[in-house]
Design an enzyme around this catalytic site. Structure first.
Site, PDB file in Angstrom:
ATOM      1  N   ARG A 121      20.190 -13.597 -64.869  1.00  0.00           N
ATOM      2  CA  ARG A 121      21.205 -13.762 -65.854  1.00  0.00           C
ATOM      3  C   ARG A 121      21.046 -12.891 -67.037  1.00  0.00           C
ATOM      4  O   ARG A 121      20.000 -12.510 -67.453  1.00  0.00           O
ATOM      5  CB  ARG A 121      20.995 -15.381 -66.406  1.00  0.00           C
ATOM      6  CG  ARG A 121      21.507 -16.503 -65.149  1.00  0.00           C
ATOM      7  CD  ARG A 121      23.033 -16.436 -64.976  1.00  0.00           C
ATOM      8  NE  ARG A 121      23.383 -17.232 -64.113  1.00  0.00           N
ATOM      9  CZ  ARG A 121      23.860 -16.989 -62.849  1.00  0.00           C
ATOM     10  NH1 ARG A 121      23.980 -15.760 -62.514  1.00  0.00           N
ATOM     11  NH2 ARG A 121      24.307 -18.195 -61.988  1.00  0.00           N
ATOM     12  N   HIS A 139      28.304  -8.249 -61.371  1.00  0.00           N
ATOM     13  CA  HIS A 139      28.042  -9.515 -60.907  1.00  0.00           C
ATOM     14  C   HIS A 139      28.357  -9.732 -59.515  1.00  0.00           C
ATOM     15  O   HIS A 139      28.941 -10.546 -59.090  1.00  0.00           O
ATOM     16  CB  HIS A 139      28.661 -10.433 -61.670  1.00  0.00           C
ATOM     17  CG  HIS A 139      27.652 -11.811 -61.817  1.00  0.00           C
ATOM     18  ND1 HIS A 139      27.431 -12.559 -62.939  1.00  0.00           N
ATOM     19  CD2 HIS A 139      26.991 -12.469 -60.880  1.00  0.00           C
ATOM     20  CE1 HIS A 139      26.724 -13.936 -62.530  1.00  0.00           C
ATOM     21  NE2 HIS A 139      26.315 -13.503 -61.306  1.00  0.00           N
TER      22      HIS A 139
HETATM   23  C1  OXD Z   1      25.764 -17.463 -58.957  1.00  0.00           C
HETATM   24  C2  OXD Z   1      25.836 -16.028 -59.117  1.00  0.00           C
HETATM   25  O1  OXD Z   1      25.584 -18.439 -59.551  1.00  0.00           O
HETATM   26  O2  OXD Z   1      26.496 -15.271 -58.380  1.00  0.00           O
HETATM   27  O3  OXD Z   1      26.378 -17.847 -57.837  1.00  0.00           O
HETATM   28  O4  OXD Z   1      25.237 -15.700 -60.250  1.00  0.00           O
END
Ligand code: OXD
Length: 309
Positions: free
Chosen positions: A224, A272
């Site tokens: 994250r 992402h």
């Molecule tokens: C998820 C991500 O949580 O792609 O699926 O980060």
């Protein structure tokens, strides 16, 4: 009865078309074209505007479009008692492992350098970094971290892993807790962050931690954006303590146009996608949960809100 798709910063179209293809009669609304809020029973979401869900009095479920749900749980105004679900899809961990292996091998084989040299038509060789000479450190040995550690160790890398609680993984030297963090970092030339985001791991990728890695280390963040202190990364790249970074997650997504990471010569940015949810693969579980929510049956992959996953 309607299903609401709430997504900010990404496109809703692939989701809507797959939901429609799977269940043509479904009344789908796409935020912000919500219509009557009382008609909304179910919300499918990724990064919603804070406070949005308390407007829907008949909401029976909030479903994350991904495996993670902290983008929902961080809302201080969530409606009370509405269950939250997450995606569980076996191809997602595999996709993450493929991404991590790709980045590690690109780094060791100087892939970015050769792309640049091709553009300049330069024929210059650089000795590859052999797997057996590289210490890889994986932070977070949950399912994703554990699988990635095993795969990289099969490729011949010296893999170590660090976890909050002790873990045993074949072929991987494991460390746990604050006491063993420094020893783990000293081993690490390529650091891969696969930690869950908790108050204890937020901002963990910071200057102090970078200083304890091997000089010239490389950082991969696929967990994250909030794990990383962005200014500290820029500083460590400037001083040479880090030689580069590959980032797939960011504090603000999409990454703002004027963000320094975009043009930084030592940073690779991807949007992402390390473990992207493929709408076609997960729509059946979402529609199943939609029907379960309407009929009051137990939901698939419901999140324990107190634990956060
Ligand atoms: C998820 C991500 O949580 O792609 O699926 O980060």
């Amino acid at each position: 009865m309607a299903l609401l798709v709430v997504i900010t910063g990404y496109q809703a179209t692939p989701w809507v078309s797959k939901l429609q293809a799977f269940e043509p009669k479904l009344d789908i609304r796409v935020w912000p074209e919500v219509g009557d809020p009382d008609e909304i029973d179910f919300a499918l979401t990724w990064r919603h505007p804070m406070g949005e869900f308390k407007k829907y009095r008949n909401l029976k479920c909030i479903a994350s479009m991904g495996a993670g749900v902290e983008h929902i749980l961080c809302d201080p105004d969530l409606p009370h008692g509405v269950p939250i679900t997450r995606i569980v899809e076996p191809s997602m961990p595999q996709s993450m492992i493929e991404y991590v292996v790709m980045v590690v091998l690109n780094y060791c084989r100087h892939y970015d350098l050769y792309r640049k040299q091709q553009i300049e038509q330069q024929w210059l060789l650089k000795i590859p970094i052999l797997a057996r000479n590289v210490g890889i450190g994986i932070m977070g040995l949950g399912q994703l971290g554990g699988d990635a550690a095993e795969k990289l160790s099969h490729l011949g890398f010296q893999v170590a892993g660090w976890n909050r609680t002790p873990k045993i993984i074949n072929g991987v030297k494991t460390f746990s807790g604050d006491d063993q963090l420094n020893e783990f970092l000293a081993h690490t030339r390529i650091l891969i962050c696969l930690l869950p985001l908790t108050p204890g791991t937020k901002d963990i990728l910071n200057r102090d931690l970078f200083d304890k890695l091997q000089p010239g280390a490389y950082v991969i963040n696929v967990a994250r954006g909030e794990h990383l202190v962005e200014q500290d990364l820029l500083y460590a790249l400037e001083t040479g303590q880090l030689s580069g970074a590959c980032l797939d997650v960011f504090r603000t997504e999409p990454l703002p146009k004027d963000h320094p990471f975009w043009r930084h010569p030592k940073i690779v940015v991807t949007p992402h996608i390390s473990s992207l949810t493929i709408p076609a693969a997960v729509v059946p579980q979402i529609i199943e949960n939609y029907h379960r929510a309407l009929s009051g049956n137990p939901l698939l992959n419901e999140v324990d809100i107190r634990r956060g996953y």
